[in-house]
Design a protein around this motif. Sequence first.
Motif, short mmCIF file in Angstrom:
data_model
loop_
_atom_site.label_atom_id
_atom_site.label_comp_id
_atom_site.label_asym_id
_atom_site.label_seq_id
_atom_site.Cartn_x
_atom_site.Cartn_y
_atom_site.Cartn_z
N GLY A 158 4.42 -20.63 12.62
CA GLY A 158 3.32 -21.27 13.34
C GLY A 158 3.60 -22.74 13.51
O GLY A 158 4.66 -23.15 13.98
N LEU A 159 2.61 -23.57 13.13
CA LEU A 159 2.82 -25.01 13.13
C LEU A 159 3.72 -25.35 11.95
O LEU A 159 3.35 -25.16 10.79
N ALA A 198 3.49 -17.61 23.55
CA ALA A 198 3.67 -18.28 22.26
C ALA A 198 3.28 -17.36 21.11
O ALA A 198 3.96 -17.32 20.07
N LYS A 217 0.36 -29.77 16.52
CA LYS A 217 -0.49 -29.09 17.49
C LYS A 217 -0.66 -27.63 17.11
O LYS A 217 0.25 -27.00 16.58
N ILE A 263 5.66 -15.98 17.88
CA ILE A 263 5.30 -16.12 16.46
C ILE A 263 5.22 -14.76 15.79
O ILE A 263 5.61 -14.58 14.63
N GLN A 266 -0.72 -23.69 17.37
CA GLN A 266 0.31 -22.83 17.94
C GLN A 266 -0.27 -21.44 18.26
O GLN A 266 -1.29 -21.04 17.72
N LEU A 269 -2.59 -21.79 13.52
CA LEU A 269 -2.48 -20.70 14.49
C LEU A 269 -3.81 -20.40 15.16
O LEU A 269 -4.89 -20.60 14.57
N MET A 324 8.06 -29.64 18.53
CA MET A 324 6.71 -29.21 18.91
C MET A 324 5.91 -30.33 19.56
O MET A 324 4.83 -30.09 20.10
#
Length: 287
Positions: free
Chosen positions: A144-145, A165, A157, A169, A159, A189, A153
Amino acid sequence: MSVHARNTRLTVPQLVAMKGQRKIVSLTAYSKPMAQLMDPFVDLIIVGDSTAMVAYGRASTLDLSLEEMVAHTRAVVDNTRLACVVADMPFGSYQESPELAYRHCAQMLARSGCDAVKLEGGKALAGTVRFLVERGIPVMAHVGLMPQYLNLMGGFKAQGLTEAAARTIQEDAHAHLEAGAFSLLLEGLAEPLARALTAASPMPTIGIGASPGCDGQVLVTEDMLGLGGGHLPRFVKVYADVAAVIRDAVERYADDVREGAFPEARHCYGLPSPAPVNSEKRPAKAR
């Protein structure tokens, strides 16, 4: 009061077995005082590379060294006895090759005494996860982030907000689980995606800015105690304003020193012991 009934450290297999049984409680720590205070209450302590920003005031997590992470993790392990301790592997310590990752992760386990390591990355790192797990190193995969991917990224932010996207993931998470990761840390997320990943995963998910549906939750301790300062992510709930308590204590100490009220004779050596103070004053009995 949610203190532990057990009196031994939670193991990785025991943590895995908690999926579907009860929520996993996790916080970050990097020092003795924080680790000792949270140990009776949490299941999992993550010694995060957020240490770079929280403890040192750096702009990102990218320049935290392996030596620094080993030292902070050792401090946490040495001062806890109940929580499972997972150490973040710092940027550049595992991405180059599975062999390099093994050398550094083995150092982390051997020198710090932690129970497992955490790696950030997508499916490209699944081979490294497999290499480590097959050689006895438990791995939590972070998707995720990912703060170590800050430059790619474009900042911190959320994700997984688009279908494409989210699909990427999902593929990352599946690849790590197939490689043998014992847990997924899901950061920043879209909530429906985190909930779906948790439902599909046979291993526990730990959410931070993800979903209440995750198997557990983690926050940066300083953020939830009001010590973070500055802007906080929307997923942080502040449980106490410890910064205000500290400021007040420091201000009162500074005033006492400047006014000569501290130290008193009772704080010094080589002087007669002060008479005990009777804090309970009762009215004299009538004769």
